[in-house]
Design an enzyme around this catalytic site. Structure first.
Site, PDB file in Angstrom:
ATOM      1  N   ASP A   7       0.874  -1.167   0.000  1.00  0.00           N
ATOM      2  CA  ASP A   7       0.000   0.000   0.000  1.00  0.00           C
ATOM      3  C   ASP A   7       0.915   1.222   0.000  1.00  0.00           C
ATOM      4  O   ASP A   7       1.407   1.628   1.055  1.00  0.00           O
ATOM      5  CB  ASP A   7      -0.906  -0.016   1.231  1.00  0.00           C
ATOM      6  CG  ASP A   7      -1.849   1.170   1.265  1.00  0.00           C
ATOM      7  OD1 ASP A   7      -2.245   1.662   0.185  1.00  0.00           O
ATOM      8  OD2 ASP A   7      -2.202   1.616   2.377  1.00  0.00           O
ATOM      9  N   GLU A  70      -1.377  -1.264  -4.826  1.00  0.00           N
ATOM     10  CA  GLU A  70      -2.632  -0.549  -5.033  1.00  0.00           C
ATOM     11  C   GLU A  70      -2.400   0.604  -6.007  1.00  0.00           C
ATOM     12  O   GLU A  70      -1.390   1.301  -5.938  1.00  0.00           O
ATOM     13  CB  GLU A  70      -3.165  -0.013  -3.709  1.00  0.00           C
ATOM     14  CG  GLU A  70      -4.566   0.544  -3.827  1.00  0.00           C
ATOM     15  CD  GLU A  70      -5.170   0.859  -2.475  1.00  0.00           C
ATOM     16  OE1 GLU A  70      -6.111   0.162  -2.084  1.00  0.00           O
ATOM     17  OE2 GLU A  70      -4.680   1.801  -1.829  1.00  0.00           O
ATOM     18  N   ASP A 142      -2.142   0.939   7.398  1.00  0.00           N
ATOM     19  CA  ASP A 142      -1.500   0.786   6.087  1.00  0.00           C
ATOM     20  C   ASP A 142      -1.081  -0.668   5.870  1.00  0.00           C
ATOM     21  O   ASP A 142      -1.181  -1.189   4.760  1.00  0.00           O
ATOM     22  CB  ASP A 142      -0.287   1.712   5.968  1.00  0.00           C
ATOM     23  CG  ASP A 142      -0.676   3.174   6.074  1.00  0.00           C
ATOM     24  OD1 ASP A 142      -1.529   3.618   5.282  1.00  0.00           O
ATOM     25  OD2 ASP A 142      -0.143   3.874   6.958  1.00  0.00           O
TER      26      ASP A 142
END
Length: 171
Positions: A7, A70, A142
Site C-alpha cells: 500500500d 494498489e 497501512d
C-alpha cells in the site's frame, strides 16, 4: 506461494506477506515503512531512496513469489497525487528489479474482492482481513491495507489459474 501486498505512500508504505496454499491463506508478516518529512530527510529523493531500501529489505527477508500494488487514485491535491505516484513507482520497481511479477489493483477492486463491496470502509476491510487471516495483528492501518491487496492478488491469481485449466466455454 508467497504474495507481497504493498500500500504505497510517501510517509507510510504498508506491506504484508501472505502464504497461499490452494484456497488457504496464512499470514506471514506485515509492517510499515516510514519516511519522515522532517529535517533529517527533507529531500523527496532521499525519502524515495528510504522507501526503496525498506521495500528491498522486506523482499529480501520474505522472498515473495508475487507482489501487488494498489493503484493511485487522483484527488484534488495535484502535488500530493504526484508524490504518491512517485512512491507507487518505487513500490512497482523494487519487486520488479528482482524478477517478482507485480499486479496492480484499484482500491475498489481490493475492497470488492476482500469484503464483497467496492465502497467498503476501512473497518470492514480490516475485519475481513482478520477473518481470512485468523490471529493476524496489524502493525498499522497501512499494513492492513497491504494485506488486503495481497489477498486480492491471491484470489485473482487463483481465478486466472482456474480459467487456464478449464476447457473454453466451461467457465
Amino acid at each position: 506461494m508467497r504474495v507481497l501486498g504493498i500500500d504505497p505512500g510517501l510517509r507510510n508504505t504498508g506491506w504484508g506477506v501472505i502464504f497461499v496454499d490452494g484456497p488457504r491463506l496464512r499470514h506471514i508478516a506485515n509492517g510499515v515503512i516510514k519516511t519522515a518529512a522532517d529535517s533529517a530527510t527533507p529531500d523527496l529523493a532521499q525519502r524515495l531512496a528510504e522507501l526503496y531500501r525498506g521495500l528491498t529489505a522486506v523482499i529480501t527477508a520474505y522472498a515473495p513469489d508475487l507482489a501487488a500494488v494498489e493503484q493511485t487514485f487522483v484527488n484534488k491535491d495535484a502535488v500530493g497525487t504526484l508524490k504518491l505516484g512517485q512512491a507507487r513507482g518505487i513500490a512497482l520497481l523494487a519487486p520488479a528489479l528482482v524478477g517478482v511479477p507485480v499486479g496492480e489493483y484499484a482500491p475498489n477492486a481490493v475492497k470488492k474482492t476482500v469484503v464483497g463491496v467496492g465502497h467498503a470502509g476501512k473497518e470492514q476491510v480490516q475485519h475481513m482481513v482478520r477473518v481470512q487471516l485468523p490471529g493476524v495483528r496489524f502493525e498499522s492501518p497501512d499494513a492492513a491495507d497491504a494485506l488486503a491487496i495481497a489477498i486480492c492478488h491471491a484470489h485473482h491469481m487463483q481465478g486466472r489459474a482456474l480459467r487456464e485449466v478449464l476447457p473454453k466455454g466451461a467457465a
